[in-house]
Design a protein around this motif. Structure first.
Motif, mmCIF file in Angstrom:
data_model
loop_
_atom_site.group_PDB
_atom_site.id
_atom_site.type_symbol
_atom_site.label_atom_id
_atom_site.label_comp_id
_atom_site.label_asym_id
_atom_site.label_seq_id
_atom_site.Cartn_x
_atom_site.Cartn_y
_atom_site.Cartn_z
ATOM 1 N N LYS A 20 0.818 -1.221 0.000
ATOM 2 C CA LYS A 20 0.000 0.000 0.000
ATOM 3 C C LYS A 20 0.851 1.271 0.000
ATOM 4 O O LYS A 20 0.331 2.354 -0.227
ATOM 5 C CB LYS A 20 -0.924 0.007 1.219
ATOM 6 N N ASP A 21 2.126 1.134 0.273
ATOM 7 C CA ASP A 21 3.090 2.245 0.278
ATOM 8 C C ASP A 21 2.629 3.456 1.087
ATOM 9 O O ASP A 21 2.481 4.569 0.560
ATOM 10 C CB ASP A 21 3.410 2.682 -1.149
ATOM 11 N N PRO A 22 2.403 3.286 2.394
ATOM 12 C CA PRO A 22 2.048 4.445 3.229
ATOM 13 C C PRO A 22 3.177 5.465 3.324
ATOM 14 O O PRO A 22 2.933 6.625 3.689
ATOM 15 C CB PRO A 22 1.735 3.814 4.582
ATOM 16 N N TRP A 23 4.420 5.063 2.999
ATOM 17 C CA TRP A 23 5.529 6.036 3.006
ATOM 18 C C TRP A 23 5.277 7.139 1.987
ATOM 19 O O TRP A 23 5.625 8.303 2.227
ATOM 20 C CB TRP A 23 6.846 5.331 2.694
ATOM 21 N N LEU A 29 -7.216 9.259 -1.039
ATOM 22 C CA LEU A 29 -5.879 9.052 -1.586
ATOM 23 C C LEU A 29 -5.514 7.569 -1.539
ATOM 24 O O LEU A 29 -5.700 6.907 -0.515
ATOM 25 C CB LEU A 29 -4.858 9.852 -0.771
ATOM 26 N N MET A 30 -5.006 7.041 -2.664
ATOM 27 C CA MET A 30 -4.452 5.687 -2.706
ATOM 28 C C MET A 30 -3.035 5.755 -3.250
ATOM 29 O O MET A 30 -2.789 6.402 -4.272
ATOM 30 C CB MET A 30 -5.298 4.763 -3.593
ATOM 31 N N THR A 31 -2.114 5.055 -2.587
ATOM 32 C CA THR A 31 -0.700 5.130 -2.964
ATOM 33 C C THR A 31 -0.113 3.745 -3.276
ATOM 34 O O THR A 31 1.111 3.595 -3.305
ATOM 35 C CB THR A 31 0.108 5.775 -1.821
ATOM 36 N N SER A 32 -0.943 2.753 -3.524
ATOM 37 C CA SER A 32 -0.481 1.370 -3.667
ATOM 38 C C SER A 32 0.470 1.190 -4.850
ATOM 39 O O SER A 32 0.344 1.846 -5.882
ATOM 40 C CB SER A 32 -1.672 0.433 -3.855
ATOM 41 N N CYS A 39 -5.169 8.681 -7.186
ATOM 42 C CA CYS A 39 -4.583 7.349 -7.091
ATOM 43 C C CYS A 39 -3.291 7.276 -7.887
ATOM 44 O O CYS A 39 -3.176 7.871 -8.955
ATOM 45 C CB CYS A 39 -5.540 6.290 -7.655
ATOM 46 N N THR A 40 -2.344 6.516 -7.377
ATOM 47 C CA THR A 40 -1.216 6.112 -8.210
ATOM 48 C C THR A 40 -1.750 5.154 -9.278
ATOM 49 O O THR A 40 -2.810 4.546 -9.105
ATOM 50 C CB THR A 40 -0.150 5.409 -7.367
ATOM 51 N N THR A 41 -1.031 5.007 -10.371
ATOM 52 C CA THR A 41 -1.520 4.160 -11.462
ATOM 53 C C THR A 41 -1.710 2.716 -11.007
ATOM 54 O O THR A 41 -2.626 2.030 -11.467
ATOM 55 C CB THR A 41 -0.569 4.203 -12.664
ATOM 56 N N SER A 76 3.422 15.793 -6.644
ATOM 57 C CA SER A 76 2.451 15.502 -7.705
ATOM 58 C C SER A 76 1.100 15.088 -7.129
ATOM 59 O O SER A 76 0.043 15.501 -7.629
ATOM 60 C CB SER A 76 2.980 14.393 -8.610
ATOM 61 N N LEU A 77 1.122 14.292 -6.074
ATOM 62 C CA LEU A 77 -0.131 13.831 -5.491
ATOM 63 C C LEU A 77 -0.890 14.966 -4.811
ATOM 64 O O LEU A 77 -2.123 15.055 -4.918
ATOM 65 C CB LEU A 77 0.135 12.697 -4.504
ATOM 66 N N LEU A 78 -0.182 15.863 -4.120
ATOM 67 C CA LEU A 78 -0.857 16.976 -3.474
ATOM 68 C C LEU A 78 -1.422 17.944 -4.510
ATOM 69 O O LEU A 78 -2.531 18.472 -4.337
ATOM 70 C CB LEU A 78 0.086 17.700 -2.521
ATOM 71 N N SER A 79 -0.706 18.161 -5.595
ATOM 72 C CA SER A 79 -1.234 19.019 -6.658
ATOM 73 C C SER A 79 -2.513 18.424 -7.246
ATOM 74 O O SER A 79 -3.474 19.136 -7.544
ATOM 75 C CB SER A 79 -0.187 19.201 -7.763
ATOM 76 N N ALA A 80 -2.524 17.098 -7.384
ATOM 77 C CA ALA A 80 -3.734 16.438 -7.887
ATOM 78 C C ALA A 80 -4.889 16.577 -6.902
ATOM 79 O O ALA A 80 -6.047 16.775 -7.312
ATOM 80 C CB ALA A 80 -3.439 14.965 -8.161
ATOM 81 N N LEU A 81 -4.596 16.506 -5.607
ATOM 82 C CA LEU A 81 -5.647 16.709 -4.608
ATOM 83 C C LEU A 81 -6.253 18.107 -4.720
ATOM 84 O O LEU A 81 -7.475 18.280 -4.614
ATOM 85 C CB LEU A 81 -5.092 16.485 -3.199
ATOM 86 N N ASP A 82 -5.416 19.097 -4.925
ATOM 87 C CA ASP A 82 -5.927 20.455 -5.116
ATOM 88 C C ASP A 82 -6.844 20.529 -6.337
ATOM 89 O O ASP A 82 -7.873 21.213 -6.327
ATOM 90 C CB ASP A 82 -4.771 21.440 -5.282
ATOM 91 N N ASN A 83 -6.490 19.773 -7.386
ATOM 92 C CA ASN A 83 -7.276 19.822 -8.625
ATOM 93 C C ASN A 83 -8.629 19.133 -8.494
ATOM 94 O O ASN A 83 -9.601 19.541 -9.141
ATOM 95 C CB ASN A 83 -6.484 19.178 -9.772
#
Length: 375
Positions: free
Chosen positions: A218-221, A286-289, A310-312, A336-343
């Protein structure tokens, strides 16, 4: 087999302590939303429950027969020198195999399917959940990572011997369909009584929910990288991590050391109803798997009205509709993930819900089980 005959689920799960994720959720909903009767051959953590003796337990408010064949607490992972849970369960299954009887069985792991084909009398349906490339890859915490050739051999045998096969992974399905043309592609669902949208989305504070087991898959890091970026940008987002697992203490130590407590909350393992409540109070998901099968939690988040980032590897079913209910991000960085959350923060609740409207549990479970195949 008629619809009135009980299907026996054979897995190293404890039907009295099912967890709200993955295989346990699928099996729980089989019992709750289908017209079939089920029995269980599994494990128990209760010291006073006799092994090898049929008893009765409540699963999804339904009384089911249960044969415990091994005793251990699934939530406690042993050291690398101890016998894996799946092997302990299979050894117990072999020991008490004569008490299982003849019937139709469900297996949700290939090693269980192999054991059924070798030691039990009857037919079985094989369900496959994870993308095998991910399961056998470098980010897997499965014992199969070091035994990929053995896994492939077992998988091939099980697919040939099973009465029918369903895979919860759209991307890995074509490989199995070369081996067997009637392999069905399954998809996960949501319980509309638990996962439904709020009237309005909260905006202050903006909470992004992360739900899953705290392990390498799940890559919580990567989620913590998002929290670091929140701090660096003085963002109004907050990260709520729901779930437990072997990495929790290490993650909490990093949060304390890097003074990220203002941006990260660990909520631990929660029931499905509690998860549903938290999703309705969040603003995004958010998913980071690194890899997934057909992730139930993503469908549940969308059904709760949450736009998702989500990551791909987190969305192999391609559930997300870009620009409507979420964004898939290839670049595995917090920035990149935080920018996507803003979008996605302005996406409409009903657009997210509509994306998974056809995935309600009642429709999906009956279609998947397809009892006419067993008559």
């Amino acid at each position: 087999m008629s619809e009135s005959a009980a299907i026996t689920i054979v897995e190293h799960l404890d039907p009295e302590h099912m967890v709200p994720s993955g295989i346990d959720t699928i099996i729980h909903d089989f019992v709750r939303f289908s017209s079939a009767s089920f029995r269980f051959v599994g494990v128990t953590a209760r010291p006073n429950l006799d092994l090898g003796v049929w008893t009765r337990v409540q699963v999804a408010s339904t009384e089911c027969e249960f044969l415990p064949v091994a005793r251990f607490d699934r939530s406690i992972k042993g050291s690398k020198f101890r016998v894996p849970h799946s092997l302990r369960f299979i050894l117990g299954l072999i020991r008490y195999r004569k008490r299982v009887g003849v019937g139709h069985f469900h297996a949700h792991r290939v090693e269980t399917g192999l054991a059924i084909s070798l030691f039990l009398r009857g037919t079985f349906s094989q369900y496959i959940h994870n993308d095998s490339k991910g399961l056998l890859g470098q980010h897997s915490d499965s014992a199969w990572q070091k035994l990929s050739g053995f896994y492939r051999a077992i998988e091939s045998r099980v697919i040939r011997n099973a009465h029918d096969v369903a895979i919860f992974n759209k991307t890995d399905a074509p490989r199995l369909q070369i081996m067997r043309s009637d392999v069905r592609v399954a998809r996960t669902w949501y319980d509309p009584a638990v996962f439904y949208p709020p009237d309005d989305r909260p905006t202050d504070p903006r909470v992004v929910a992360w739900v899953g087991r705290l392990d390498d898959q799940k890559d919580p890091w990567l989620a913590l990288d998002v929290a670091r970026t929140m701090k660096a940008r003085a963002s109004t987002w907050k990260l709520q991590m729901i779930g437990d697992g072997p990495l929790r203490s290490s993650l909490e130590a990093v949060v304390s050391r890097e003074d990220l407590g203002e941006y990260v909350t660990f909520s631990g393992a929660l029931s499905r109803s509690e998860v549903g409540g938290h999703l309705r109070r969040a603003s995004a998901f958010l998913m980071t798997s690194h890899y997934e099968g057909s992730p139930t939690v993503l469908v549940e988040a969308l059904a709760s009205g949450l736009p998702a980032v989500c990551t791909t590897g987190s969305d192999p079913d391609m559930v997300l509709q870009e620009g409507v209910c979420g964004i898939r991000v290839e670049d595995r960085t917090g920035d990149s993930l935080l920018s996507a959350l803003d979008n996605v923060s302005h996406y409409e609740i009903q657009d997210c819900v509509q994306t998974v409207a056809e995935r309600s549990a009642r429709k999906s479970v009956e279609k998947l089980l397809n009892f006419s195949d067993l008559t």
